[in-house]
Write an enzyme that holds these catalytic residues in place. Structure first.
Site, PDB file in Angstrom:
ATOM      1  N   GLU A  18      -9.825  31.325 -60.622  1.00  0.00           N
ATOM      2  CA  GLU A  18      -8.567  31.995 -59.858  1.00  0.00           C
ATOM      3  C   GLU A  18      -8.606  31.825 -58.441  1.00  0.00           C
ATOM      4  O   GLU A  18      -7.400  31.840 -57.595  1.00  0.00           O
ATOM      5  CB  GLU A  18      -8.702  33.356 -60.280  1.00  0.00           C
ATOM      6  CG  GLU A  18      -8.490  33.782 -61.642  1.00  0.00           C
ATOM      7  CD  GLU A  18      -9.761  33.702 -62.482  1.00  0.00           C
ATOM      8  OE1 GLU A  18      -9.621  34.028 -63.571  1.00  0.00           O
ATOM      9  OE2 GLU A  18     -10.682  33.069 -61.832  1.00  0.00           O
ATOM     10  N   PHE A  39     -13.667  47.690 -69.998  1.00  0.00           N
ATOM     11  CA  PHE A  39     -14.109  46.234 -70.008  1.00  0.00           C
ATOM     12  C   PHE A  39     -12.992  45.399 -69.039  1.00  0.00           C
ATOM     13  O   PHE A  39     -12.074  45.959 -69.267  1.00  0.00           O
ATOM     14  CB  PHE A  39     -14.274  45.865 -71.470  1.00  0.00           C
ATOM     15  CG  PHE A  39     -14.225  44.376 -71.583  1.00  0.00           C
ATOM     16  CD1 PHE A  39     -15.617  43.970 -71.274  1.00  0.00           C
ATOM     17  CD2 PHE A  39     -13.511  43.431 -71.798  1.00  0.00           C
ATOM     18  CE1 PHE A  39     -16.026  42.441 -71.113  1.00  0.00           C
ATOM     19  CE2 PHE A  39     -13.677  42.210 -72.055  1.00  0.00           C
ATOM     20  CZ  PHE A  39     -14.816  41.555 -71.532  1.00  0.00           C
ATOM     21  N   GLN A  40     -13.637  44.949 -68.115  1.00  0.00           N
ATOM     22  CA  GLN A  40     -12.872  44.070 -67.118  1.00  0.00           C
ATOM     23  C   GLN A  40     -12.030  44.770 -66.596  1.00  0.00           C
ATOM     24  O   GLN A  40     -10.674  44.508 -66.240  1.00  0.00           O
ATOM     25  CB  GLN A  40     -12.276  42.744 -68.037  1.00  0.00           C
ATOM     26  CG  GLN A  40     -13.262  41.876 -68.527  1.00  0.00           C
ATOM     27  CD  GLN A  40     -12.451  40.523 -68.817  1.00  0.00           C
ATOM     28  OE1 GLN A  40     -11.286  40.436 -69.261  1.00  0.00           O
ATOM     29  NE2 GLN A  40     -13.190  39.436 -68.570  1.00  0.00           N
ATOM     30  N   LYS A  44      -1.528  46.393 -68.904  1.00  0.00           N
ATOM     31  CA  LYS A  44      -1.336  45.734 -69.907  1.00  0.00           C
ATOM     32  C   LYS A  44      -0.262  46.261 -70.751  1.00  0.00           C
ATOM     33  O   LYS A  44       0.604  45.629 -71.220  1.00  0.00           O
ATOM     34  CB  LYS A  44      -2.497  45.274 -70.949  1.00  0.00           C
ATOM     35  CG  LYS A  44      -2.169  44.397 -72.121  1.00  0.00           C
ATOM     36  CD  LYS A  44      -3.217  43.836 -72.891  1.00  0.00           C
ATOM     37  CE  LYS A  44      -2.936  43.014 -73.934  1.00  0.00           C
ATOM     38  NZ  LYS A  44      -4.142  42.310 -74.624  1.00  0.00           N
TER      39      LYS A  44
END
Length: 553
Positions: free
Chosen positions: A51, A113-114, A163
């Site tokens: 990234e 998570f993440q 998301k």
């Protein structure tokens, strides 16, 4: 029409004129990548290896073209891997929009998570950042992000999109980009007249030009001003290319590794005209060191006025607009004795010439002989960066792309890929040190897989050259962990990635290798082997007056 968030995002990017996205997929951005797949005939995605490489590529694209660079990463570690690239763009005023995915809105703030608070992390290194919590706000948020990135002093903007927002449905209607309006409220007749008075009275004026001249498109006006008042022109590292490097009035870079001419003239000038630049610690941050001069400054960012150096007059405004208004108030002058002193200082030498060895000076002379002012050069950070600034003649804007403010090792390779994609007709070279190159060498795979024929020249001295140079001067040559001894074969490494590799150890090899490299249809790495003790001259010790110059002669 009704679209999901991902489709709204991609269509809005296309509305903003985006042709290229540099990125790396992950779980939180799967919906976005699905929309990219469906629109690949309308927008191109370049998959990088890391990234950080995506951020640097977007940065290089923006610097080379003047457009907004766009990078995309997933949540958590994907987002945090963008941080160095975002900070690099922020310090050098590069327009960029960084888009990150995040966990769904119900999971925000729960150490999911993440999950990471990328908005909080990047707040100090962006012009602005957003987290989109309603799909109905997505289109206008993206439009605002592009406006902010381009408006005023350019810089990076981050948009974080959970998301679930990328999957929800909302209304979308194609819109033109928001119109940019220059804020010129402070460019008043009174302020212009005051500035002009200082310039008209000066007998020894020196123009100090920075990256703001390039950003505003004011390079021709800068030249017009210099010729009208017969003033020497020095530039910051970011300002290189703002004034023709071969012009008789150009004196080179100013500051810690500035030329003798620029540094000495700054101490003798009775007026320094700072245009689109700030007074950083690597230029001059102590008013006493230039006490003979009055100082006037033109800058679009009011935060840069009187921050490090107290000015006698200043104007907050776009450089191009301000110079257009100022020019009619400026009187022509000759300054003959001042220009004679400039010529005398320009004749002074700072380093010993060694025509029989492989040296940085020889490399840059050969590059200029072959490619001249049209070559686009990116650099990593260190000695090689300063040698490029001192020994290559930059005469056009957006031809030197380098990390000036943050000093980011590992910047140049990604930036060269972005620059070449943005300007495919240009020859693009990345000047690297072996230390910097090793940090993001993996992006060679990006160049190979995307058929981007950049040339990388590694000035290989087997050490962290600039840090070692400081250890030589200020630490009694105690070389603590700056001698690398890695034994990396850069020719074989290049070939392993699918690129071509060459090694130069003799002056007689240079021209032929350069010709082959720049005619290659695949990326090329040149291992240019130089002496470990080769140093950058001239140099001013940190905190010392800029006329106390260390030279090799």
């Amino acid at each position: 029409m009704k679209l999901n968030g991902s489709e709204i995002l991609i269509n809005t990017l296309i509305d903003e004129g985006v042709e290229i996205i540099f990125g790396y997929p992950g779980g939180a951005v799967l919906n976005i990548y699905d929309a990219i797949y469906k629109n690949e005939h309308r927008i191109r995605h370049v998959l990088t290896c890391h990234e950080q490489g995506a951020a640097h590529a977007a940065d290089g694209y923006a610097r080379a073209t003047g457009k907004v660079g766009v990078c995309l990463a997933t949540s958590g570690p994907g987002a945090t891997n963008l941080v160095t690239g975002i900070a690099t763009a922020y310090m050098d005023s590069v327009p960029m929009v960084a888009i990150t995915g995040n966990v769904t809105t119900p999971l925000l703030g729960k150490d999911s998570f993440q999950e990471v608070d990328i908005v909080g992390i990047t707040m100090p290194i962006t012009k602005h950042n957003f987290i989109v919590r309603e799909v109905g706000e997505l289109q206008e948020t993206i439009r605002k992000a592009f406006y902010i990135a381009k408006e005023g002093r350019p810089g990076p903007v981050l948009v974080d999109i959970p998301k679930d927002i990328t999957a929800k449905i909302s209304e979308y209607e194609s819109k033109k980009p928001m119109e940019l309006k220059k804020d010129c409220r402070y460019v008043t007749e009174k302020a212009l007249a005051n500035l002009a008075q200082f310039i008209n009275k000066a007998e020894r004026p020196l123009i100090f030009a920075g990256g703001g001249v390039i950003s505003s498109g004011a390079t021709e006006l800068l030249k017009e001003l210099a010729l009208k008042i017969n003033a020497p022109v020095a530039t910051s590292l970011m300002g290189m290319g703002a004034f023709p490097g071969q012009h008789e009035l150009y004196t080179g870079m100013i500051g810690m590794h500035g030329t003798k001419a620029s540094n000495l003239l700054a101490t003798k000038a009775d007026l320094i005209i700072a245009i689109g630049t700030r007074f950083s610690d690597r230029v001059v941050a102590n008013r006493e060191h230039i006490k003979n001069a009055k100082i006037v400054q033109i800058d679009i960012d009011p935060a840069e006025l009187d921050k490090n150096i107290k000015t006698d007059a200043n104007i907050v405004g776009d450089v191009k607009y301000t110079l257009e208004r100022l020019m009619n108030l400026i009187k022509e002058k000759r300054n003959d004795s001042w220009l004679e002193l400039m010529k005398e200082y320009k004749a002074l030498k700072s380093y010993k010439k060694d025509p029989d060895s492989v040296t940085p000076e020889l490399l840059f002379n050969c590059l200029y002989k072959s490619f001249g002012e049209d070559l686009v050069m990116t650099t990593e950070v260190g000695q090689h960066q300063m040698w490029a600034a001192l020994h290559y003649t930059f005469s056009k804007p957006r031809t030197l792309l380098t990390s000036g403010g943050l000093g980011t090792m590992g910047y140049g390779l990604g930036a060269s890929i972005g620059a070449k994609i943005g300007k495919p007709e240009s020859k693009v070279v990345n000047i690297a040190g072996d230390g910097s190159f090793s940090m993001n060498a993996i992006e060679l795979a990006t160049a190979v897989s995307n058929k981007v024929p950049v040339v990388v020249i590694i000035l290989n001295n087997g050490c962290l050259g600039m840090v070692r140079q400081w250890q030589s001067f200020f630490y009694e040559s105690r070389y603590s962990y700056t001698t690398l001894n890695r034994g990396t074969d850069y020719v074989k490494l290049a070939e392993a990635y699918g690129a071509k590799g060459y090694r130069v150890t003799e002056p007689s090899q240079i021209d032929e290798v350069l010709e082959e490299a720049f005619n290659s249809e695949v990326p090329v790495v040149i291992d240019y082997v130089i002496n470990i003790d080769k140093k950058v001259f001239p140099m001013v010790a940190p905190g010392d007056p800029i006329d106390e110059i260390i030279t090799e002669n």
